[in-house]
Design a protein around this motif. Structure first.
Motif, PDB file in Angstrom:
ATOM      1  N   ILE A 137      41.481   3.510 -34.634  1.00  0.00           N
ATOM      2  CA  ILE A 137      40.084   3.825 -34.312  1.00  0.00           C
ATOM      3  C   ILE A 137      39.297   2.539 -34.143  1.00  0.00           C
ATOM      4  O   ILE A 137      39.244   1.701 -35.057  1.00  0.00           O
ATOM      5  CB  ILE A 137      39.465   4.705 -35.413  1.00  0.00           C
ATOM      6  CG1 ILE A 137      40.250   6.020 -35.509  1.00  0.00           C
ATOM      7  CG2 ILE A 137      37.986   4.970 -35.122  1.00  0.00           C
ATOM      8  CD1 ILE A 137      39.992   6.797 -36.764  1.00  0.00           C
ATOM      9  N   ASN A 138      38.718   2.400 -32.981  1.00  0.00           N
ATOM     10  CA  ASN A 138      37.887   1.250 -32.647  1.00  0.00           C
ATOM     11  C   ASN A 138      36.429   1.700 -32.664  1.00  0.00           C
ATOM     12  O   ASN A 138      36.040   2.592 -31.909  1.00  0.00           O
ATOM     13  CB  ASN A 138      38.277   0.720 -31.259  1.00  0.00           C
ATOM     14  CG  ASN A 138      37.599  -0.594 -30.934  1.00  0.00           C
ATOM     15  OD1 ASN A 138      36.380  -0.689 -30.978  1.00  0.00           O
ATOM     16  ND2 ASN A 138      38.384  -1.588 -30.576  1.00  0.00           N
ATOM     17  N   THR A 139      35.627   1.086 -33.517  1.00  0.00           N
ATOM     18  CA  THR A 139      34.222   1.464 -33.664  1.00  0.00           C
ATOM     19  C   THR A 139      33.340   0.607 -32.766  1.00  0.00           C
ATOM     20  O   THR A 139      33.490  -0.612 -32.723  1.00  0.00           O
ATOM     21  CB  THR A 139      33.766   1.302 -35.126  1.00  0.00           C
ATOM     22  OG1 THR A 139      34.573   2.139 -35.964  1.00  0.00           O
ATOM     23  CG2 THR A 139      32.310   1.687 -35.290  1.00  0.00           C
ATOM     24  N   LYS A 140      32.411   1.252 -32.080  1.00  0.00           N
ATOM     25  CA  LYS A 140      31.434   0.554 -31.253  1.00  0.00           C
ATOM     26  C   LYS A 140      30.024   0.962 -31.700  1.00  0.00           C
ATOM     27  O   LYS A 140      29.672   2.138 -31.656  1.00  0.00           O
ATOM     28  CB  LYS A 140      31.622   0.887 -29.763  1.00  0.00           C
ATOM     29  CG  LYS A 140      32.943   0.436 -29.178  1.00  0.00           C
ATOM     30  CD  LYS A 140      33.096  -1.072 -29.229  1.00  0.00           C
ATOM     31  CE  LYS A 140      34.414  -1.535 -28.637  1.00  0.00           C
ATOM     32  NZ  LYS A 140      34.637  -2.986 -28.826  1.00  0.00           N
ATOM     33  N   ALA A 141      29.262  -0.016 -32.139  1.00  0.00           N
ATOM     34  CA  ALA A 141      27.860   0.211 -32.500  1.00  0.00           C
ATOM     35  C   ALA A 141      27.015  -0.496 -31.447  1.00  0.00           C
ATOM     36  O   ALA A 141      26.826  -1.709 -31.499  1.00  0.00           O
ATOM     37  CB  ALA A 141      27.563  -0.330 -33.899  1.00  0.00           C
ATOM     38  N   VAL A 142      26.539   0.261 -30.474  1.00  0.00           N
ATOM     39  CA  VAL A 142      25.802  -0.276 -29.340  1.00  0.00           C
ATOM     40  C   VAL A 142      24.359   0.213 -29.410  1.00  0.00           C
ATOM     41  O   VAL A 142      24.119   1.411 -29.598  1.00  0.00           O
ATOM     42  CB  VAL A 142      26.448   0.173 -28.006  1.00  0.00           C
ATOM     43  CG1 VAL A 142      25.692  -0.403 -26.817  1.00  0.00           C
ATOM     44  CG2 VAL A 142      27.917  -0.238 -27.964  1.00  0.00           C
ATOM     45  N   SER A 143      23.422  -0.704 -29.267  1.00  0.00           N
ATOM     46  CA  SER A 143      22.011  -0.321 -29.308  1.00  0.00           C
ATOM     47  C   SER A 143      21.706   0.689 -28.212  1.00  0.00           C
ATOM     48  O   SER A 143      22.224   0.603 -27.089  1.00  0.00           O
ATOM     49  CB  SER A 143      21.120  -1.557 -29.142  1.00  0.00           C
ATOM     50  OG  SER A 143      21.325  -2.463 -30.208  1.00  0.00           O
ATOM     51  N   ASP A 164      35.018   9.285 -18.123  1.00  0.00           N
ATOM     52  CA  ASP A 164      35.782  10.116 -17.197  1.00  0.00           C
ATOM     53  C   ASP A 164      37.285  10.054 -17.441  1.00  0.00           C
ATOM     54  O   ASP A 164      38.083  10.514 -16.620  1.00  0.00           O
ATOM     55  CB  ASP A 164      35.474   9.714 -15.752  1.00  0.00           C
ATOM     56  CG  ASP A 164      35.807   8.246 -15.463  1.00  0.00           C
ATOM     57  OD1 ASP A 164      36.417   7.592 -16.332  1.00  0.00           O
ATOM     58  OD2 ASP A 164      35.443   7.758 -14.377  1.00  0.00           O
ATOM     59  N   GLY A 165      37.670   9.466 -18.575  1.00  0.00           N
ATOM     60  CA  GLY A 165      39.085   9.333 -18.889  1.00  0.00           C
ATOM     61  C   GLY A 165      39.645   7.971 -18.534  1.00  0.00           C
ATOM     62  O   GLY A 165      40.752   7.621 -18.947  1.00  0.00           O
ATOM     63  N   ILE A 166      38.878   7.209 -17.743  1.00  0.00           N
ATOM     64  CA  ILE A 166      39.321   5.874 -17.321  1.00  0.00           C
ATOM     65  C   ILE A 166      38.323   4.809 -17.725  1.00  0.00           C
ATOM     66  O   ILE A 166      38.676   3.787 -18.304  1.00  0.00           O
ATOM     67  CB  ILE A 166      39.539   5.830 -15.790  1.00  0.00           C
ATOM     68  CG1 ILE A 166      40.623   6.845 -15.382  1.00  0.00           C
ATOM     69  CG2 ILE A 166      39.923   4.423 -15.340  1.00  0.00           C
ATOM     70  CD1 ILE A 166      40.803   6.979 -13.893  1.00  0.00           C
ATOM     71  N   ALA A 167      37.059   5.047 -17.419  1.00  0.00           N
ATOM     72  CA  ALA A 167      36.010   4.054 -17.676  1.00  0.00           C
ATOM     73  C   ALA A 167      34.864   4.660 -18.470  1.00  0.00           C
ATOM     74  O   ALA A 167      34.641   5.878 -18.439  1.00  0.00           O
ATOM     75  CB  ALA A 167      35.492   3.471 -16.358  1.00  0.00           C
ATOM     76  N   ILE A 168      34.162   3.786 -19.169  1.00  0.00           N
ATOM     77  CA  ILE A 168      33.002   4.182 -19.965  1.00  0.00           C
ATOM     78  C   ILE A 168      31.753   3.617 -19.304  1.00  0.00           C
ATOM     79  O   ILE A 168      31.716   2.443 -18.937  1.00  0.00           O
ATOM     80  CB  ILE A 168      33.118   3.640 -21.400  1.00  0.00           C
ATOM     81  CG1 ILE A 168      34.304   4.290 -22.127  1.00  0.00           C
ATOM     82  CG2 ILE A 168      31.829   3.879 -22.187  1.00  0.00           C
ATOM     83  CD1 ILE A 168      34.595   3.669 -23.467  1.00  0.00           C
ATOM     84  N   ARG A 169      30.740   4.460 -19.150  1.00  0.00           N
ATOM     85  CA  ARG A 169      29.461   4.017 -18.601  1.00  0.00           C
ATOM     86  C   ARG A 169      28.372   4.255 -19.631  1.00  0.00           C
ATOM     87  O   ARG A 169      28.186   5.387 -20.099  1.00  0.00           O
ATOM     88  CB  ARG A 169      29.160   4.750 -17.295  1.00  0.00           C
ATOM     89  CG  ARG A 169      29.989   4.270 -16.124  1.00  0.00           C
ATOM     90  CD  ARG A 169      29.713   5.057 -14.860  1.00  0.00           C
ATOM     91  NE  ARG A 169      30.326   6.391 -14.945  1.00  0.00           N
ATOM     92  CZ  ARG A 169      31.596   6.644 -14.659  1.00  0.00           C
ATOM     93  NH1 ARG A 169      32.409   5.662 -14.289  1.00  0.00           N
ATOM     94  NH2 ARG A 169      32.069   7.866 -14.743  1.00  0.00           N
ATOM     95  N   ILE A 170      27.667   3.164 -19.958  1.00  0.00           N
ATOM     96  CA  ILE A 170      26.619   3.208 -20.974  1.00  0.00           C
ATOM     97  C   ILE A 170      25.279   2.893 -20.321  1.00  0.00           C
ATOM     98  O   ILE A 170      25.159   1.869 -19.635  1.00  0.00           O
ATOM     99  CB  ILE A 170      26.901   2.197 -22.107  1.00  0.00           C
ATOM    100  CG1 ILE A 170      28.289   2.453 -22.704  1.00  0.00           C
ATOM    101  CG2 ILE A 170      25.848   2.289 -23.193  1.00  0.00           C
ATOM    102  CD1 ILE A 170      28.694   1.436 -23.745  1.00  0.00           C
ATOM    103  N   PRO A 171      24.267   3.724 -20.507  1.00  0.00           N
ATOM    104  CA  PRO A 171      22.954   3.467 -19.893  1.00  0.00           C
ATOM    105  C   PRO A 171      22.390   2.107 -20.321  1.00  0.00           C
ATOM    106  O   PRO A 171      22.392   1.768 -21.499  1.00  0.00           O
ATOM    107  CB  PRO A 171      22.079   4.607 -20.452  1.00  0.00           C
ATOM    108  CG  PRO A 171      23.039   5.680 -20.804  1.00  0.00           C
ATOM    109  CD  PRO A 171      24.288   4.983 -21.262  1.00  0.00           C
ATOM    110  N   GLY A 172      21.966   1.334 -19.336  1.00  0.00           N
ATOM    111  CA  GLY A 172      21.345   0.039 -19.611  1.00  0.00           C
ATOM    112  C   GLY A 172      22.322  -1.099 -19.801  1.00  0.00           C
ATOM    113  O   GLY A 172      21.911  -2.241 -19.991  1.00  0.00           O
ATOM    114  N   ILE A 173      23.620  -0.814 -19.793  1.00  0.00           N
ATOM    115  CA  ILE A 173      24.637  -1.861 -19.982  1.00  0.00           C
ATOM    116  C   ILE A 173      25.603  -1.815 -18.807  1.00  0.00           C
ATOM    117  O   ILE A 173      26.304  -0.826 -18.598  1.00  0.00           O
ATOM    118  CB  ILE A 173      25.401  -1.673 -21.309  1.00  0.00           C
ATOM    119  CG1 ILE A 173      24.438  -1.742 -22.498  1.00  0.00           C
ATOM    120  CG2 ILE A 173      26.493  -2.728 -21.449  1.00  0.00           C
ATOM    121  CD1 ILE A 173      25.096  -1.516 -23.821  1.00  0.00           C
ATOM    122  N   LYS A 174      25.631  -2.877 -18.017  1.00  0.00           N
ATOM    123  CA  LYS A 174      26.526  -2.924 -16.868  1.00  0.00           C
ATOM    124  C   LYS A 174      27.972  -3.096 -17.291  1.00  0.00           C
ATOM    125  O   LYS A 174      28.880  -2.501 -16.731  1.00  0.00           O
ATOM    126  CB  LYS A 174      26.111  -4.070 -15.936  1.00  0.00           C
ATOM    127  CG  LYS A 174      24.774  -3.846 -15.245  1.00  0.00           C
ATOM    128  CD  LYS A 174      24.469  -4.978 -14.275  1.00  0.00           C
ATOM    129  CE  LYS A 174      23.155  -4.740 -13.552  1.00  0.00           C
ATOM    130  NZ  LYS A 174      22.847  -5.842 -12.596  1.00  0.00           N
TER     131      LYS A 174
END
Length: 270
Positions: A139-145, A157-167
């Motif tokens: 388990i990899n934890t990500k704490a993103v503002s 989508d199973g391949i890539a992660i898209r986070i609002p405000g972070i390219k």
């Protein structure tokens, strides 16, 4: 007559806690990169105050010159400290995120699962490892503002992660999770002589996840669904397998922790 020799009552170093690597890095930054410059700025201000007091009491001083030196010293200290303060805040956020996930995973202990935090690999660490009848989970934890927009959600989508405000994140969480899975799977094969199914997961603390495909190679979850996903996997390991793998793993963890503890605390047994 000399003092009697003493030794630590600890017979082995304590196991690592969730977020310990991040805490150690944060401590290092404060000790090596921030605190010295805080003292530099404090000394400059103290010197300027002393000179102004000397001026007020009619002593032959030069407060303007000393104040100029103090301003330059404080500006330099602020310039050096600022980027490290940002890094320190990021490490604190990451540490607290790992601790939050670690506390959530502790619910699994009562159901026979083994949980290991901050597993030290070869020049990297795995935030959490869970082992039980339903398999092995890294388990990899990500704490993103998060943005203040309450509708902001992470898309996967199973391949890539898209986070609002972070390219783009500093590191690709999916690639990182796969590497951790491959490492543990190989480690179990070579050291415990077992073929164990390993499921990698990335957990974003405090976010909602949308477009989460069921057959994705890597789970991307929020903290609320983590325990449920682990519990509802089909049984894949026998109790003997779990006991054997965990026994070998715990010996390795204690050896790695002993090496690190000896390095950081060379006098702990003196």
């Amino acid at each position: 007559m000399g003092r009697p020799e003493k030794e630590s009552p600890l017979r082995r170093p304590p196991l690592r806690q969730a977020g310990q690597s991040l805490q150690e890095e944060r401590d290092r930054i404060w000790d090596d990169e921030i605190t010295p410059y805080f003292f530099t700025a404090f000394f400059c201000v103290l010197l300027a105050v002393y000179e102004w007091l000397s001026w007020y009491f009619k002593l032959p001083r030069q407060p303007l010159n000393i104040t100029f030196v103090a301003i330059i010293g404080c500006a330099y200290a602020a310039f050096r400290i600022r980027p490290h303060l940002k890094t320190s805040r990021q490490l604190k956020l990451g540490r607290d995120g790992e601790r939050t996930v670690g506390q959530e995973l502790e619910k699994l202990r009562a159901k026979g699962y083994r949980i290991y935090h901050d597993f030290l690999g070869d020049k990297f660490n795995i935030d959490h490892i869970v082992i039980g009848s339903t398999g092995v989970f890294t388990i990899n934890t990500k704490a993103v503002s998060k943005p203040k927009n309450p509708d902001a959600k992470i898309e996967y989508d199973g391949i890539a992660i898209r986070i609002p405000g972070i390219k783009k994140l500093d590191r690709d969480p999916i690639a990182q999770a796969k590497a951790e899975r491959d490492y543990i799977r190989k480690w179990i094969r070579e050291n415990a002589n077992r073929e164990a199914p390993v499921r990698p997961a990335v957990v974003f603390v405090g976010w909602q996840i949308t477009k989460r495909p069921e057959n994705a190679e890597v789970w991307v979850l929020n903290i609320g669904g983590l325990v449920s996903f682990i519990e509802h996997e089909r049984s894949q390991l026998s109790e003997d397998d779990v006991t054997h793998i965990c026994g070998i793993l715990e010996v390795h963890i204690l050896m790695k922790q002993r090496e690190l503890y000896d390095k950081l605390n060379p006098s702990w047994q003196s």
